[in-house]
Design an enzyme around this catalytic site. Structure first.
Site, PDB file in Angstrom:
ATOM      1  N   ARG A 334      23.054  16.349   5.740  1.00 53.40           N
ATOM      2  CA  ARG A 334      23.044  15.351   5.081  1.00 53.40           C
ATOM      3  C   ARG A 334      22.857  13.588   4.911  1.00 53.40           C
ATOM      4  NH1 ARG A 334      26.948  19.177   4.257  1.00 53.40           N
ATOM      5  NH2 ARG A 334      26.351  21.047   2.512  1.00 53.40           N
ATOM      6  N   LYS A 356      13.615   3.392   0.704  1.00 51.29           N
ATOM      7  CA  LYS A 356      12.722   4.066  -0.100  1.00 51.29           C
ATOM      8  C   LYS A 356      12.308   5.143   0.413  1.00 51.29           C
ATOM      9  CE  LYS A 356      10.667   2.778  -4.297  1.00 51.29           C
ATOM     10  NZ  LYS A 356       8.751   2.943  -5.408  1.00 51.29           N
ATOM     11  N   GLU A 398      -0.424  -8.006   0.787  1.00 52.80           N
ATOM     12  CA  GLU A 398       1.213  -7.581   0.587  1.00 52.80           C
ATOM     13  C   GLU A 398       2.238  -8.783   0.367  1.00 52.80           C
ATOM     14  OE1 GLU A 398       2.509  -4.369  -1.617  1.00 52.80           O
ATOM     15  OE2 GLU A 398       1.124  -2.956  -0.733  1.00 52.80           O
ATOM     16  N   LYS A 440      10.925 -10.025  -0.233  1.00 49.70           N
ATOM     17  CA  LYS A 440      10.497  -7.924  -1.387  1.00 49.70           C
ATOM     18  C   LYS A 440      12.228  -7.511  -0.822  1.00 49.70           C
ATOM     19  CE  LYS A 440      10.172  -3.302  -1.669  1.00 49.70           C
ATOM     20  NZ  LYS A 440       9.279  -2.578  -0.691  1.00 49.70           N
ATOM     21  N   GLU A 450      15.570   1.296  -8.175  1.00 46.41           N
ATOM     22  CA  GLU A 450      14.164   0.928  -9.345  1.00 46.41           C
ATOM     23  C   GLU A 450      14.144   1.319 -10.933  1.00 46.41           C
ATOM     24  OE1 GLU A 450      10.918   2.620  -7.793  1.00 46.41           O
ATOM     25  OE2 GLU A 450       9.489   1.960  -8.800  1.00 46.41           O
ATOM     26  N   ARG A 455      12.241  -3.857 -10.034  1.00 44.80           N
ATOM     27  CA  ARG A 455      11.239  -3.800  -8.908  1.00 44.80           C
ATOM     28  C   ARG A 455       9.947  -4.086  -9.663  1.00 44.80           C
ATOM     29  NH1 ARG A 455      12.089  -0.386  -4.057  1.00 44.80           N
ATOM     30  NH2 ARG A 455      14.182  -0.373  -3.457  1.00 44.80           N
ATOM     31  N   ASN A 459       4.637  -4.118  -8.120  1.00 51.62           N
ATOM     32  CA  ASN A 459       3.696  -3.693  -8.141  1.00 51.62           C
ATOM     33  C   ASN A 459       2.054  -4.299  -9.145  1.00 51.62           C
ATOM     34  OD1 ASN A 459       4.869  -1.205  -8.087  1.00 51.62           O
ATOM     35  ND2 ASN A 459       5.737  -0.261 -10.390  1.00 51.62           N
ATOM     36  N   HIS A 462      -1.337  -3.432  -8.010  1.00 54.74           N
ATOM     37  CA  HIS A 462      -0.936  -1.830  -8.038  1.00 54.74           C
ATOM     38  C   HIS A 462      -1.304  -1.152  -9.266  1.00 54.74           C
ATOM     39  CE1 HIS A 462       0.313  -3.450  -4.118  1.00 54.74           C
ATOM     40  NE2 HIS A 462       1.080  -1.873  -4.004  1.00 54.74           N
ATOM     41  N   HIS A 466      -3.976   1.125  -8.164  1.00 53.17           N
ATOM     42  CA  HIS A 466      -3.952   2.631  -7.869  1.00 53.17           C
ATOM     43  C   HIS A 466      -5.123   3.513  -8.424  1.00 53.17           C
ATOM     44  CE1 HIS A 466       0.890   2.699  -6.529  1.00 53.17           C
ATOM     45  NE2 HIS A 466       0.043   2.075  -5.840  1.00 53.17           N
ATOM     46  N   HIS A 479      -4.897   1.033   1.368  1.00 49.40           N
ATOM     47  CA  HIS A 479      -4.083   0.356   0.109  1.00 49.40           C
ATOM     48  C   HIS A 479      -4.165  -1.350   0.002  1.00 49.40           C
ATOM     49  CE1 HIS A 479      -1.020   0.508  -2.220  1.00 49.40           C
ATOM     50  NE2 HIS A 479      -0.428  -0.918  -1.386  1.00 49.40           N
TER      51      HIS A 479
HETATM   52  N1  NAD Z   1       8.534   2.858   1.604  1.00 52.61           N
HETATM   53  C1  NAD Z   1       7.903   2.104   0.848  1.00 52.61           C
HETATM   54  O1  NAD Z   1       8.270   1.498   0.137  1.00 52.61           O
HETATM   55  C2  NAD Z   1       6.602   1.913   0.984  1.00 52.61           C
HETATM   56  C3  NAD Z   1       6.044   0.849   0.446  1.00 52.61           C
HETATM   57  C4  NAD Z   1       4.524   0.611   0.808  1.00 52.61           C
HETATM   58  C5  NAD Z   1       3.724   2.028   1.822  1.00 52.61           C
HETATM   59  N2  NAD Z   1       4.524   2.939   2.319  1.00 52.61           N
HETATM   60  C6  NAD Z   1       4.352   3.652   2.949  1.00 52.61           C
HETATM   61  O2  NAD Z   1       3.278   3.367   4.235  1.00 52.61           O
HETATM   62  C7  NAD Z   1       2.377   4.063   4.558  1.00 52.61           C
HETATM   63  C8  NAD Z   1       0.781   3.014   4.742  1.00 52.61           C
HETATM   64  O3  NAD Z   1       1.620   2.043   5.872  1.00 52.61           O
HETATM   65  P1  NAD Z   1       1.022   1.885   7.187  1.00 52.61           P
HETATM   66  O4  NAD Z   1      -0.213   1.293   6.227  1.00 52.61           O
HETATM   67  O5  NAD Z   1       1.537   1.307   7.819  1.00 52.61           O
HETATM   68  O6  NAD Z   1       0.443   2.938   7.499  1.00 52.61           O
HETATM   69  P2  NAD Z   1       0.433   4.145   8.887  1.00 52.61           P
HETATM   70  O7  NAD Z   1       2.104   4.013   9.215  1.00 52.61           O
HETATM   71  O8  NAD Z   1      -0.609   5.362   8.367  1.00 52.61           O
HETATM   72  O9  NAD Z   1      -0.614   3.551  10.064  1.00 52.61           O
HETATM   73  C9  NAD Z   1      -1.762   2.951   9.807  1.00 52.61           C
HETATM   74  C10 NAD Z   1      -2.606   3.316  11.030  1.00 52.61           C
HETATM   75  O10 NAD Z   1      -2.171   1.940  11.921  1.00 52.61           O
HETATM   76  C11 NAD Z   1      -1.706   2.885  13.075  1.00 52.61           C
HETATM   77  N3  NAD Z   1      -1.014   2.148  13.651  1.00 52.61           N
HETATM   78  C12 NAD Z   1       0.614   1.430  12.943  1.00 52.61           C
HETATM   79  N4  NAD Z   1       0.894   0.064  14.508  1.00 52.61           N
HETATM   80  C13 NAD Z   1       0.357   0.397  14.576  1.00 52.61           C
HETATM   81  C14 NAD Z   1       0.652  -0.803  16.034  1.00 52.61           C
HETATM   82  N5  NAD Z   1       1.081  -1.728  16.226  1.00 52.61           N
HETATM   83  N6  NAD Z   1      -0.152  -0.749  17.116  1.00 52.61           N
HETATM   84  C15 NAD Z   1      -1.542  -0.065  16.611  1.00 52.61           C
HETATM   85  N7  NAD Z   1      -2.172   1.276  15.776  1.00 52.61           N
HETATM   86  C16 NAD Z   1      -0.961   1.158  14.959  1.00 52.61           C
HETATM   87  C17 NAD Z   1      -0.985   4.159  13.535  1.00 52.61           C
HETATM   88  O11 NAD Z   1      -0.775   5.010  13.864  1.00 52.61           O
HETATM   89  C18 NAD Z   1      -1.879   4.362  11.815  1.00 52.61           C
HETATM   90  O12 NAD Z   1      -3.318   4.923  12.551  1.00 52.61           O
HETATM   91  C19 NAD Z   1       1.679   5.093   3.542  1.00 52.61           C
HETATM   92  O13 NAD Z   1       1.960   6.349   3.153  1.00 52.61           O
HETATM   93  C20 NAD Z   1       2.730   4.697   1.844  1.00 52.61           C
HETATM   94  O14 NAD Z   1       3.414   5.611   0.766  1.00 52.61           O
HETATM   95  C21 NAD Z   1       5.448   3.234   1.860  1.00 52.61           C
HETATM   96 ZN    ZN Z   2       1.697  -1.496  -1.906  1.00 51.31          ZN
END
Ligand code: NAD
Ligand code: ZN
Length: 591
Positions: A334, A356, A398, A440, A450, A455, A459, A462, A466, A479
């Site tokens: 939990r 999130k 971003e 942010k 949200e 928030r 977007n 986006h 999206h 993205h």
């Molecule tokens: N929670 C939220 O508010 C929120 C907001 C935006 C995005 N997200 C989520 O985040 C994800 C996208 O994030 P992302 O772009 O970091 O994706 P990711 O975590 O998949 O990383 C992208 C790639 O970079 C590699 N990587 C990461 N850091 C590295 C480093 N320092 N050196 C070498 N390689 C590295 C990873 O292994 C992966 O292959 C999605 O799942 C999205 O839904 C969440």
């Molecule tokens: Zn985004």
């Protein structure tokens, strides 16, 4: 309210018109401390207004009086000291103030300052009009003077952006920050390792060492206040900061193979050195891993290691790892403590900020999740040096978005430093990431879950973004690439609706392009051909609009468009006609 007694004084600095005096008075009232406004003291001593001292005796004499007044104020204890806008520029003043108190700088945009000073002058005509308002172009003068003082203001221990906040909200924030800065202050025993000689030589550093310089911003929710640390080479401090946050026990590092192979053993070592028991759970990289299946595998491992409620999850990786590890932390037993250690640009400025967490469902992204805040976020920007170039570029979208929706000065900062930022120069990179994360943080602090619609401005770009991602089954664009094109769509729509001049649209385009981001589908397709990237190239406008209308943010009603009224100022509109959207998409294809 009570502030940690070890802070002897609180110093409120900043440009005129940031509300220093009123804020300082309010803090003093709440804490039951004394209050000194150095400008008022000088006026009392000299028996004439400051403008008159300037005119008759010259600035030199005024600065001397100011120094004396500050020296006197610094001899007091438990005093809130509001200082004049230029006082901190003097090194003697700065040194003395830094030694005896926590310096908080109040910030405001030049436009806000101009408005406030103008209103103040209009409402009390008996006070002499401030010299700043008597020049030909006061706004420009404010801008110049403020820019020239910025390096000195940057030396403050903490900065609060006061635009849109009331005096009592700013006072509240100063008090909160001062408590938090102390809570995360290094313990005294940390000083033991240093030689006495060095200590004696470095009084200033000693005074400063009581404040954590790595904090970029605080995230404040109904349930928690926690810091976001940003810095170059900060991983080394992870264990120390976890101990300072009163964590102990077993730390489970959750990471993906890419990140773990680069930083896993380093982080394991750092945590072991800080007396944590450590085990690691390493997953396959890629969005497919962000699933319920993976969460279950992690639960199994936590059970196997007899993980307890006070143990800690450490999410080491990009947003995929952060979302998944956070979801596990939110649900296992939990809820257990967890730390975000974002290693991708998107994770540092976006995914790790706001609590999130979640996993994907085969029917849709992020369908299963929770709001669950970490104990803190620690972003070591040096880790970006190993991130793939395309991922890095995508992340800048971003960062730029944050400036576009809320902070024109931040946009200017990005514009002036593109090449140094893309070369990952440590100091500027830290500044950019700290600034973006802070924007942010500010938004999510106002609307944790949200619910209030605040928030929504995040977007920006986006809706179309999206649409593009979904219409190409998440294969064609990263993205941030889709968001960059989406931002151009939103800016063009803003222009069509008469909200934004074409110059501003072009300015956004130029900035995105300088960071290597696509700004139209035509340009993106050309770059794909050059780079021989694979994936589904076919994209129909109908497909994009369909995907946009299916997007979860629509809630069965008209799309809520985040548009721009100006650079740095987002507005939300639900009255955008489909024809306008289609026309803009058409433009994006043809360009
Ligand atoms: N929670 C939220 O508010 C929120 C907001 C935006 C995005 N997200 C989520 O985040 C994800 C996208 O994030 P992302 O772009 O970091 O994706 P990711 O975590 O998949 O990383 C992208 C790639 O970079 C590699 N990587 C990461 N850091 C590295 C480093 N320092 N050196 C070498 N390689 C590295 C990873 O292994 C992966 O292959 C999605 O799942 C999205 O839904 C969440
Ligand atoms: Zn985004």
């Amino acid at each position: 309210m009570e502030v940690d007694k070890r802070i002897t004084n609180l110093v409120i600095a900043g440009f005129s018109g940031t509300g220093k005096s009123l804020v300082a008075k309010e803090i003093a009232r709440r804490l039951n401390w004394d209050f000194v406004d150095t400008d008022d003291e000088i006026v009392k001593q000299a028996g004439k207004p400051i403008a008159q001292i300037f005119r008759q005796e010259g600035e030199g004499e005024f600065r001397e009086l100011e120094r004396k007044t500050i020296r006197k104020a610094c001899r007091q204890r438990q005093t809130v000291i509001a200082i004049g806008g230029g006082a901190i520029v003097d090194p003697q003043n700065y040194e003395l103030l830094a030694k005896t108190g926590l310096i908080v700088c109040l910030e405001a945009k030049p436009e806000t300052i101009y408005d406030r000073l103008f209103r103040e002058a209009a409402s009390s005509p008996e006070t002499e009009v401030r010299p700043l308002l008597t020049v030909d172009n006061p706004l420009e003068r404010i801008r110049q003077l403020k820019a020239s003082r910025q390096p000195y203001y940057a030396k403050a221990d903490w900065t609060i952006h006061t635009d849109g906040l009331s005096i009592s909200e700013v006072a509240e924030e100063v008090i909160r920050a001062s408590r938090l800065l102390r809570r995360h202050a290094p313990r005294n025993d940390k000083e033991k390792g240093r030689s006495n000689k060095k200590k004696a030589h470095n009084n200033k550093e000693k005074a400063q060492s009581s404040i954590d310089k790595d904090i970029a911003c605080l995230i404040e929710t109904a349930t928690q206040i926690y810091p976001v640390f940003v810095g170059y080479d900060l991983l080394d401090k992870l264990g120390e900061k976890m101990k300072e946050a009163a964590l102990s026990g077993r730390a489970t590092i959750i990471s993906d193979e890419n990140v773990f192979s680069l930083y896993g053993s380093k982080v394991e070592g750092i945590l072991k050195d800080a007396d944590f028991a450590v085990n690691s759970f390493v997953l396959l990289p890629g969005e497919e891993t962000k699933s319920m299946d993976s969460a279950i595998k992690i639960y199994d491992s936590l059970v196997e290691h007899r993980t307890e409620r006070d143990d800690i999850i450490v999410a080491l990786g990009g947003g995929m790892v952060g979302d998944l590890a956070g979801f596990v932390a939110a649900t296992f037993l939990r809820g257990m403590p967890w730390i975000q250690v974002p290693t991708s640009l998107i994770a540092m400025v976006d995914a790790s900020i706001g609590g999130k967490v979640g996993v994907n469902h085969p029917e849709g992204k992020n369908l299963i999740g929770a709001f669950y805040q970490p104990n803190f976020v620690l972003a070591d920007v040096q880790t970006l040096t190993t991130l793939a170039r395309r991922e890095l570029t995508s992340g800048w979208a971003e960062v730029i978005k944050h400036g576009m929706i809320l902070d024109k000065e931040f946009v200017q900062f990005l514009e002036s430093n593109v090449s140094r930022l893309t070369k990952l120069e440590p100091e500027l990179l830290t500044q950019a990431i700290a600034g973006s994360a802070a924007i942010k943080a500010k938004v999510v602090s106002q609307d944790e879950k949200e619910r209030e619609g605040k928030r929504t401005i995040l977007n920006y770009g986006h809706t179309v973004g999206h649409g593009l991602e979904a219409a190409t089954r998440y294969k064609r664009f990263l993205h941030g690439e889709a968001v960059a094109i989406g931002m151009m769509g939103a800016a063009k729509l803003s222009q069509r609706l008469g909200l934004l001049p074409s110059g501003a649209v072009e300015r956004q385009q130029a900035l995105l392009q300088k960071f290597g981001l696509p700004t139209s589908l035509g340009a993106e397709a050309a770059s794909r051909r050059r780079g021989r990237k694979r994936g589904n190239l076919k994209l129909s406008i109908a497909g994009v609009t369909r995907a946009m209308e299916l997007d979860k943010k629509v809630k069965g009603k008209a799309i809520r468009w985040v548009l721009l009224d100006d650079i740095g100022k987002a507005v939300i509109r639900s009255d955008v006609h489909r024809e306008d959207v289609v026309a803009v998409l058409q433009e994006l294809v043809e360009l």
